[in-house]
Design a protein around this motif. Sequence first.
Motif, PDB file in Angstrom:
ATOM      1  N   SER A 234      -8.424 -28.829  34.673  1.00 26.50           N
ATOM      2  CA  SER A 234      -9.526 -27.890  34.446  1.00 26.50           C
ATOM      3  C   SER A 234     -10.503 -27.886  35.619  1.00 26.50           C
ATOM      4  O   SER A 234     -11.217 -26.906  35.830  1.00 26.50           O
ATOM      5  CB  SER A 234     -10.247 -28.222  33.147  1.00 26.50           C
ATOM      6  OG  SER A 234     -11.161 -29.289  33.309  1.00 26.50           O
ATOM      7  N   THR A 324      -9.922 -23.870  35.574  1.00 25.76           N
ATOM      8  CA  THR A 324      -8.893 -23.257  34.725  1.00 25.76           C
ATOM      9  C   THR A 324      -8.924 -23.885  33.342  1.00 25.76           C
ATOM     10  O   THR A 324      -9.736 -24.776  33.058  1.00 25.76           O
ATOM     11  CB  THR A 324      -7.492 -23.441  35.366  1.00 25.76           C
ATOM     12  OG1 THR A 324      -6.541 -22.625  34.680  1.00 25.76           O
ATOM     13  CG2 THR A 324      -7.032 -24.893  35.310  1.00 25.76           C
ATOM     14  N   TRP A 409      -1.212 -21.201  27.998  1.00 25.27           N
ATOM     15  CA  TRP A 409      -2.223 -22.224  28.320  1.00 25.27           C
ATOM     16  C   TRP A 409      -1.651 -23.637  28.290  1.00 25.27           C
ATOM     17  O   TRP A 409      -2.395 -24.618  28.245  1.00 25.27           O
ATOM     18  CB  TRP A 409      -3.450 -22.106  27.415  1.00 25.27           C
ATOM     19  CG  TRP A 409      -3.224 -21.821  25.964  1.00 25.27           C
ATOM     20  CD1 TRP A 409      -3.163 -20.606  25.358  1.00 25.27           C
ATOM     21  CD2 TRP A 409      -3.048 -22.796  24.914  1.00 25.27           C
ATOM     22  NE1 TRP A 409      -2.957 -20.751  24.004  1.00 25.27           N
ATOM     23  CE2 TRP A 409      -2.894 -22.080  23.700  1.00 25.27           C
ATOM     24  CE3 TRP A 409      -3.012 -24.194  24.880  1.00 25.27           C
ATOM     25  CZ2 TRP A 409      -2.685 -22.712  22.468  1.00 25.27           C
ATOM     26  CZ3 TRP A 409      -2.811 -24.824  23.658  1.00 25.27           C
ATOM     27  CH2 TRP A 409      -2.651 -24.081  22.472  1.00 25.27           C
TER      28      TRP A 409
END
Length: 470
Positions: A234, A324, A409
């Motif tokens: 992330s 992300t 995801w």
Amino acid sequence: MAKKNGARSPLSRRGFLRTSASAAGAAGLAASGIGSLVGCGGDDDVPMTTPDAGRRETQLRILGWTHFVPGHDVWFDRFAREWGEANGVEVVVERVPFNMVRPTFMAEMESGTGHDIYEWPTPQADLEPHVVSLNEMMTELEARHGTMIPLCRQSCFNPRTNNFYALNHGWAPDPANFRSSLWSAVGMPQGPSTWQQLLEGGRQIKTAMDVHVGIGLAGSDPDANMACRALLWSYGASVQSASAEVVINSPQSIAAVEFMRELYADTMVPEVLAWGAADNNIALVEGRASYIINSISAYRTAQTNVPATAADVFFGRALMGPATALVGAHANVSMMVARHARNPNAAQDFMLHLVERYNEVVYNSALYNLPAFPSTTPQLTGDDGWLAQDPFESQPADKLSLLTDAESWSTNVGYPGAANPAVGEVLASGIVPQMFLRAANGEMTSEQAVQWAEDQIAPIYERWRAEGLI
């Protein structure tokens, strides 16, 4: 070979199975209080045996991990036995906890005898030198069922050696599991969608209600391995690059570790530093955790044992960070055929049979296993599909519907590269969660913890590169 549009054609020269299991699985999920699917979605007129009786191997020994949804194992054992009876093969299925499959494999590899098939819920790419190549079998599978989804392919295929070292036949997403009542109380009825929201809301819940965020940090905890990688990704950090270069020591990694220091201090409790695989599930079901990152298995347990808790558990996608929102698969359920296997052909025949009937795997795992080949389980999707209308009595019925886009995801443990042998060894060693733990407990600064991780990881990559496997 079969065509990708689902049309059937005669067996290939290897006589791969095209089987139905119309009688298999009647016991189903009885052990977990959830019903069973038998023969759903296959060709009922396809014989269970092959016309040429295969390669005349009459035994098959399978070592599997104890599935997180108990009814799966009840179904699988019967499924395997009935396939064996139809094909003149004596099938023996043995099970051990997931963390004992690897030690058993290693011991049997040393002795030169043991099981034929070994099944894990996580990639074991570092065992590639000790297992049979499945390239020919994979060619047949993809001809019949279409291309394997990328995150599964990247978890069983080594691009450096151009080799399928395993069959990653299914996978489990790793969504957020959160208590809706607790998060509603802090203004987030849909749960957090970012890591920053997890910190802010988790802090409020812990302060006001004494319920903590449940992300483990122990190196031996597979859920910690996935959650910590999700946080790294992330921030735009990772263990390796797409070309398998070690890139863990970066400003982005340091920032992610620093965030975990704050998340642990403000939202968690010391017990997470020593959690094992089941502890976050237990904490959620017992009401001690407001949020965990896990598969749907904890929820299925609550449905049976604590229905009131299950009604309060909802699911969320990967948390967004500065770069992300990604999370690793909770499981990449993979079978390997050992080089010491006495029955490698029967092993591959059975694996082909399993994929052919994968809709039964999905159903009898209570939708824990999702297919690596989506065409095998058309019942999952659509307005009336299993994810939109959970056959296991979720309330509301569409509680699992966010899993329909889980592939977008989710990623493999080696992201942004493949799950190569070095990734497999780093995963098995628990280095990434240990990096976060050493900073969270104050043993090291964030910079020192990241440097420590690089010092552990770099020699692993050097060794595997020298062996020509990355």
